[in-house]
Design a protein around this motif. Sequence first.
Motif, PDB file in Angstrom:
ATOM      1  N   UNK A 178       0.845  -1.192   0.000  1.00 34.53           N
ATOM      2  CA  UNK A 178       0.000   0.000   0.000  1.00 34.53           C
ATOM      3  C   UNK A 178       0.883   1.245   0.000  1.00 34.53           C
ATOM      4  N   UNK A 179       0.296   2.374  -0.389  1.00 31.96           N
ATOM      5  CA  UNK A 179       1.046   3.627  -0.390  1.00 31.96           C
ATOM      6  C   UNK A 179       1.011   4.271   0.998  1.00 31.96           C
ATOM      7  N   UNK A 180       1.650   5.427   1.125  1.00 31.08           N
ATOM      8  CA  UNK A 180       1.757   6.109   2.421  1.00 31.08           C
ATOM      9  C   UNK A 180       0.583   7.026   2.721  1.00 31.08           C
ATOM     10  N   UNK A 181      -0.305   7.220   1.746  1.00 33.54           N
ATOM     11  CA  UNK A 181      -1.409   8.163   1.943  1.00 33.54           C
ATOM     12  C   UNK A 181      -2.479   7.599   2.858  1.00 33.54           C
ATOM     13  N   UNK A 182      -3.358   8.491   3.309  1.00 33.78           N
ATOM     14  CA  UNK A 182      -4.505   8.089   4.129  1.00 33.78           C
ATOM     15  C   UNK A 182      -5.775   8.585   3.433  1.00 33.78           C
ATOM     16  N   UNK A 183      -6.727   7.737   3.062  1.00 35.89           N
ATOM     17  CA  UNK A 183      -6.717   6.298   3.337  1.00 35.89           C
ATOM     18  C   UNK A 183      -5.719   5.557   2.457  1.00 35.89           C
ATOM     19  N   UNK A 184      -5.323   4.378   2.914  1.00 38.96           N
ATOM     20  CA  UNK A 184      -4.359   3.575   2.188  1.00 38.96           C
ATOM     21  C   UNK A 184      -4.935   3.128   0.841  1.00 38.96           C
ATOM     22  N   UNK A 185      -4.034   3.021  -0.126  1.00 44.46           N
ATOM     23  CA  UNK A 185      -4.431   2.573  -1.456  1.00 44.46           C
ATOM     24  C   UNK A 185      -3.480   1.466  -1.908  1.00 44.46           C
ATOM     25  N   UNK A 186      -4.061   0.374  -2.393  1.00 42.29           N
ATOM     26  CA  UNK A 186      -3.265  -0.750  -2.869  1.00 42.29           C
ATOM     27  C   UNK A 186      -2.549  -0.352  -4.163  1.00 42.29           C
ATOM     28  N   UNK A 187      -1.226  -0.478  -4.178  1.00 45.28           N
ATOM     29  CA  UNK A 187      -0.459  -0.090  -5.359  1.00 45.28           C
ATOM     30  C   UNK A 187       0.156  -1.284  -6.083  1.00 45.28           C
ATOM     31  N   UNK A 188       0.382  -2.398  -5.363  1.00 45.87           N
ATOM     32  CA  UNK A 188       0.998  -3.543  -6.022  1.00 45.87           C
ATOM     33  C   UNK A 188       0.781  -4.822  -5.220  1.00 45.87           C
ATOM     34  N   UNK A 189       0.609  -5.926  -5.920  1.00 43.94           N
ATOM     35  CA  UNK A 189       0.575  -7.239  -5.291  1.00 43.94           C
ATOM     36  C   UNK A 189       1.661  -8.099  -5.919  1.00 43.94           C
ATOM     37  N   UNK A 190       2.302  -8.908  -5.096  1.00 43.77           N
ATOM     38  CA  UNK A 190       3.348  -9.819  -5.554  1.00 43.77           C
ATOM     39  C   UNK A 190       3.039 -11.201  -5.000  1.00 43.77           C
ATOM     40  N   UNK A 191       2.852 -12.178  -5.888  1.00 44.18           N
ATOM     41  CA  UNK A 191       2.497 -13.536  -5.472  1.00 44.18           C
ATOM     42  C   UNK A 191       3.584 -14.498  -5.915  1.00 44.18           C
ATOM     43  N   UNK A 192       4.200 -15.182  -4.949  1.00 41.12           N
ATOM     44  CA  UNK A 192       5.255 -16.155  -5.233  1.00 41.12           C
ATOM     45  C   UNK A 192       4.745 -17.556  -4.921  1.00 41.12           C
ATOM     46  N   UNK A 193       5.071 -18.497  -5.786  1.00 45.72           N
ATOM     47  CA  UNK A 193       4.623 -19.870  -5.564  1.00 45.72           C
ATOM     48  C   UNK A 193       5.442 -20.563  -4.480  1.00 45.72           C
ATOM     49  N   UNK A 194       6.711 -20.114  -4.311  1.00 42.10           N
ATOM     50  CA  UNK A 194       7.587 -20.763  -3.329  1.00 42.10           C
ATOM     51  C   UNK A 194       8.607 -19.763  -2.816  1.00 42.10           C
ATOM     52  N   UNK A 195       9.014 -19.942  -1.554  1.00 36.60           N
ATOM     53  CA  UNK A 195      10.059 -19.129  -0.960  1.00 36.60           C
ATOM     54  C   UNK A 195      10.936 -19.959  -0.052  1.00 36.60           C
ATOM     55  N   UNK A 196      12.217 -19.661  -0.014  1.00 34.09           N
ATOM     56  CA  UNK A 196      13.132 -20.388   0.864  1.00 34.09           C
ATOM     57  C   UNK A 196      14.175 -19.428   1.422  1.00 34.09           C
ATOM     58  N   UNK A 197      14.703 -19.772   2.604  1.00 35.56           N
ATOM     59  CA  UNK A 197      15.635 -18.921   3.346  1.00 35.56           C
ATOM     60  C   UNK A 197      17.069 -19.253   2.943  1.00 35.56           C
ATOM     61  N   UNK A 198      17.806 -18.252   2.448  1.00 35.17           N
ATOM     62  CA  UNK A 198      19.179 -18.462   2.020  1.00 35.17           C
ATOM     63  C   UNK A 198      19.964 -17.172   2.218  1.00 35.17           C
ATOM     64  N   UNK A 199      21.122 -17.292   2.839  1.00 35.00           N
ATOM     65  CA  UNK A 199      21.991 -16.130   3.084  1.00 35.00           C
ATOM     66  C   UNK A 199      21.249 -15.021   3.830  1.00 35.00           C
ATOM     67  N   UNK A 200      20.439 -15.420   4.819  1.00 38.26           N
ATOM     68  CA  UNK A 200      19.682 -14.480   5.654  1.00 38.26           C
ATOM     69  C   UNK A 200      18.706 -13.633   4.842  1.00 38.26           C
ATOM     70  N   UNK A 201      18.230 -14.170   3.735  1.00 37.34           N
ATOM     71  CA  UNK A 201      17.238 -13.494   2.907  1.00 37.34           C
ATOM     72  C   UNK A 201      16.206 -14.515   2.425  1.00 37.34           C
ATOM     73  N   UNK A 202      15.003 -13.996   2.134  1.00 34.73           N
ATOM     74  CA  UNK A 202      13.970 -14.849   1.536  1.00 34.73           C
ATOM     75  C   UNK A 202      14.089 -14.790   0.017  1.00 34.73           C
ATOM     76  N   UNK A 203      14.373 -15.931  -0.590  1.00 32.53           N
ATOM     77  CA  UNK A 203      14.439 -16.055  -2.042  1.00 32.53           C
ATOM     78  C   UNK A 203      13.084 -16.560  -2.530  1.00 32.53           C
ATOM     79  N   UNK A 204      12.427 -15.774  -3.376  1.00 30.78           N
ATOM     80  CA  UNK A 204      11.116 -16.130  -3.890  1.00 30.78           C
ATOM     81  C   UNK A 204      11.216 -16.577  -5.349  1.00 30.78           C
ATOM     82  N   UNK A 205      10.362 -17.528  -5.715  1.00 30.71           N
ATOM     83  CA  UNK A 205      10.363 -18.055  -7.073  1.00 30.71           C
ATOM     84  C   UNK A 205       8.976 -17.965  -7.685  1.00 30.71           C
ATOM     85  N   UNK A 206       8.955 -17.888  -9.034  1.00 31.33           N
ATOM     86  CA  UNK A 206       7.688 -17.826  -9.798  1.00 31.33           C
ATOM     87  C   UNK A 206       6.786 -16.714  -9.253  1.00 31.33           C
ATOM     88  N   UNK A 207       7.237 -15.494  -9.433  1.00 37.77           N
ATOM     89  CA  UNK A 207       6.550 -14.336  -8.851  1.00 37.77           C
ATOM     90  C   UNK A 207       5.689 -13.651  -9.903  1.00 37.77           C
TER      91      UNK A 207
END
Length: 357
Positions: A178-207
Amino acid sequence: MYKVVDKYVGRTVAGMVVFCTIGLVSLSSLIKFVDQLRNVGRGEFDFVSCMQYVLLTVPGQISMFFPLGVLLGTVLALGNLASTSELIAMQALGKSKMRIVWSACKSVIPLIFVIMLLGEFVVPDSEKRAESLISEAVSNGQVAVTSRGIWFREGNSFINIAYFMSDGDLQSVTRYIFNDSIPKKLVRTESASRGYWKDDKWKMEDIRITTYADDRIVRDFRESDVWDINLTPANVEVVGVHANELSISGLHEYIRYVTKNGQKADRYILELYRKIISPITVLVVLLLASSTIFGPLRSSSMGARIVVGILVGFSFYAVNEILAPFTIFYGVPPLIGAISPTLIVLAIAVYLLRKNT
């Protein structure tokens, strides 16, 4: 003489507390076992898996039923001593009611700390293994530690994890930005089929990325990407868990995570304080329930006093559970919300014990 009496009272109370706790856990395990029999035959879940699941939940049930075991065991033990006039004999020797009750408390204190260690180091792992076992067996190896979606917030984003796998991977993860304005407004959605933890980061696939502009919708796809979120694998396991199911260390870690993301952690802080003072709370309930045992038998029967003691203890637990959420709602500091019911009941218990018989 006093040491002999202390040991006798302590041994009697401790034995009855252990007996009542084992009885409650056994009854609960039997009910849980019968309930899980309905899953036998689903996937790889068989009779042996059912037994393993129940055994893995036993430490958690011991931790849960121990306060009730202390209440029942203490009241029954002291009630039995009173009905045989042994309490009267102890008082005739010069032992006050407070001294007799303190003898009971001393026998229960070691048990309380054993249960605290059990809840801190054994229960979280055994409960996790029990949930994982039943999920693996029922789903034929398609392991999902949690069967319900997990939601959490980070800054202006809301993230949903459909499944958290036993190997630490994530399945079907969606981030709503969502953006910083009030009321909030949806600006983007990101959907990943799979995620795994590597090098202290979440690696997402098929986004799959959907961006909402003022006059159009833009769709994009990425094979992989790194999501910069503060959630760690250890925290994922507790996001969808109730606060009272976490250990003290787990609560402390999760409070740090929630606070870091600018969210209110009052209910977790309240639960943390309640867990820390739980040994004192158990002893206070013991004092309150014991105060109903003393007194001349001509005023009321011992059976009635035992029932009253049990009801008084139950009432305190019920009131404590009901009032806790209200302290958060009305903005009472968590520490005060956690200790105030215990202090009030402690004052009442001491007053009743000091009254003339």
